[in-house]
Motif scaffolding. Structure first.
Motif, PDB file in Angstrom:
ATOM      1  N   ILE A 262      15.093   2.073  10.440  1.00 28.41           N
ATOM      2  CA  ILE A 262      14.933   2.514   9.058  1.00 28.41           C
ATOM      3  C   ILE A 262      15.978   1.772   8.227  1.00 28.41           C
ATOM      4  N   GLU A 275      11.978  -3.454   9.297  1.00 28.50           N
ATOM      5  CA  GLU A 275      12.415  -2.248   8.592  1.00 28.50           C
ATOM      6  C   GLU A 275      11.305  -1.204   8.585  1.00 28.50           C
ATOM      7  N   MET A 276      11.679   0.021   8.950  1.00 33.50           N
ATOM      8  CA  MET A 276      10.715   1.116   9.022  1.00 33.50           C
ATOM      9  C   MET A 276      10.854   2.035   7.817  1.00 33.50           C
ATOM     10  N   PRO A 277       9.732   2.665   7.381  1.00 34.09           N
ATOM     11  CA  PRO A 277       9.823   3.660   6.315  1.00 34.09           C
ATOM     12  C   PRO A 277      10.669   4.847   6.783  1.00 34.09           C
ATOM     13  N   GLY A 278      11.347   5.526   5.842  1.00 32.60           N
ATOM     14  CA  GLY A 278      12.211   6.646   6.205  1.00 32.60           C
ATOM     15  C   GLY A 278      11.494   7.984   6.258  1.00 32.60           C
ATOM     16  N   ASP A 279      10.236   8.036   5.798  1.00 35.66           N
ATOM     17  CA  ASP A 279       9.502   9.308   5.857  1.00 35.66           C
ATOM     18  C   ASP A 279       8.624   9.334   7.107  1.00 35.66           C
ATOM     19  N   GLY A 282       4.993   7.807   6.902  1.00 35.46           N
ATOM     20  CA  GLY A 282       5.077   6.346   6.801  1.00 35.46           C
ATOM     21  C   GLY A 282       5.536   5.728   8.110  1.00 35.46           C
ATOM     22  N   TYR A 283       6.498   6.363   8.760  1.00 38.63           N
ATOM     23  CA  TYR A 283       7.025   5.866  10.030  1.00 38.63           C
ATOM     24  C   TYR A 283       5.914   5.847  11.089  1.00 38.63           C
ATOM     25  N   SER A 285       2.693   5.787  10.702  1.00 29.39           N
ATOM     26  CA  SER A 285       1.607   4.839  10.446  1.00 29.39           C
ATOM     27  C   SER A 285       2.051   3.392  10.677  1.00 29.39           C
ATOM     28  N   SER A 286       3.358   3.118  10.661  1.00 27.09           N
ATOM     29  CA  SER A 286       3.836   1.748  10.878  1.00 27.09           C
ATOM     30  C   SER A 286       4.295   1.473  12.300  1.00 27.09           C
TER      31      SER A 286
END
Ligand code: TXA
Ligand code: MG
Length: 332
Positions: A262, A275-279, A282-283, A285-286
């Protein structure tokens, strides 16, 4: 590019000929065959390299079709379907005579799910019956969340015409469905997912058990193969570390590293930085896209920063941690 009516018609023909079609869902892509076609179902196991004891999910267009697959579509099954379908929830019920035993790995139950993807719902409606669909990846490795991932995984099979891929874009949810059994006395979550056990309990109006830990693959028929320790894994060795240990691990490793983390302050000195989403949503799905990218970047080690736990999305983070534990577990 998303497939249109012509491709759907081609996919229907392909399925009726006993060949396989990879189809999109909101979670991950599935490797599809007609559920009533035993030989085609056999080809699904063969193409994935999946042990024959691991049961498959049958994808249906709705509750009405689900009822045809079981002698007992119970009140509980009906409540779950009403609350979560179409959506990322798989319901395990008693297996009916129309479902060949190979689908269930020889067991007495069958898993059914109505996926929330318009292309696949149209496909199931047109073909008029359930479609089996394990995730469209080689057994034990990362699930695909785009048509390109499926093409990477099964290039030769596609070129030979044994497999067609229906492109429905990137998957929204990104991790596999929650699997709930309503066969026993009390309902049980067999595989965590984006729909949490507390939501399932609320829809059912009763307590729901949660199975934790892993099944030992050597212990005979598996309750749920996705629970084997090493699963959902990249090919490159991967480790899970808390943020404060990452700098040191990078310095000491001496090999090219991909870091999946993140976004934080500073730029780590690694070969590949994802870089990963912080939510949580979102995390999730990625996640598989990130791990595939890390895997393909030619590194020798993937370091995954341990994501958060708890908070309002605690159950989604728990499902993510379940997949990460398996992605980083030692290979058997
Ligand atoms: O989101 C998903 O569920 C995706 C998409 C394509 O629908 N499918 C998927 O399939 O993840 P697969 O085969 O990779 O994982 C199916 C999981 C197994 O790990 C197992 O836990 C459970 O579903 N399962 C299937 N049939 C079962 C049964 N009869 N009893 C208990 N668990 C079953
Ligand atoms: Mg799978």
């Amino acid at each position: 590019m998303s497939a249109g009516p012509e491709e759907i018609a081609r996919a229907v023909a392909q399925l009726r000929e006993g060949r396989l079609v990879a189809f999109p869902t909101e979670t991950v892509y599935g490797l599809g065959a007609l559920a009533t076609d035993e030989r085609a179902v056999g080809r699904v196991f063969a193409m994935k390299g999946r042990p024959p004891g691991n049961p498959l999910i049958v994808h249906v267009s709705g509750e009405e079709m689900a009822r045809t697959l079981t002698p007992r579509w119970t009140e509980r099954a009906s409540r779950l379907a009403n609350a979560f379908w179409p959506g990322p929830l798989t319901i395990v019920v008693e297996r009916g005579q129309r479902v060949p035993s190979v689908v269930s790995g020889g067991g007495p139950t069958v898993a059914v799910r109505c996926p929330a993807h318009p292309l696949t719902l149209a496909l199931i409606e047109m073909v008029g019956e359930g479609i089996v669909g394990p995730s469209a990846n080689r057994s034990g490795f990362l699930s695909p969340t785009s048509a390109a991932h499926v093409e990477d995984e099964f290039r030769e099979e596609i070129e030979r015409g044994d497999l067609m891929v229906l492109d429905g874009g990137a998957c929204r949810a990104g991790i596999e469905s929650t699997v709930v059994s309503v066969v026993g006395e009390s309902p049980e979550v067999l595989r965590p997912g984006v729909i949490g056990a507390s939501e399932v309990a609320r829809a059912l109006g009763c307590d729901v058990r949660e199975r934790r830990g892993s099944d030992d693959p050597a212990a005979g028929p598996m309750a749920s193969p996705g629970r084997m320790e090493s699963h959902y894994a990249p090919r490159t060795r991967a480790v899970l570390l808390p943020r404060e240990q990452i700098g040191r691990a990078i310095e000491e490793s001496g090999v090219p590293i991909a870091l999946v983390a993140i976004a934080g302050p500073g730029r780590p000195r690694v070969h590949t930085h994802i870089e990963m989403p912080g939510d949580a949503i979102g995390y999730a799905s990625s996640l598989y896209r990130a791990l595939r990218e890390a895997d393909a970047s030619g590194v020798e080690l993937i370091i995954i920063e341990r994501p958060p736990t708890g908070g309002t999305d605690a159950e989604i983070w728990a499902a993510i941690h379940d997949r990460l534990a398996r992605a980083t577990a030692p290979r058997v």
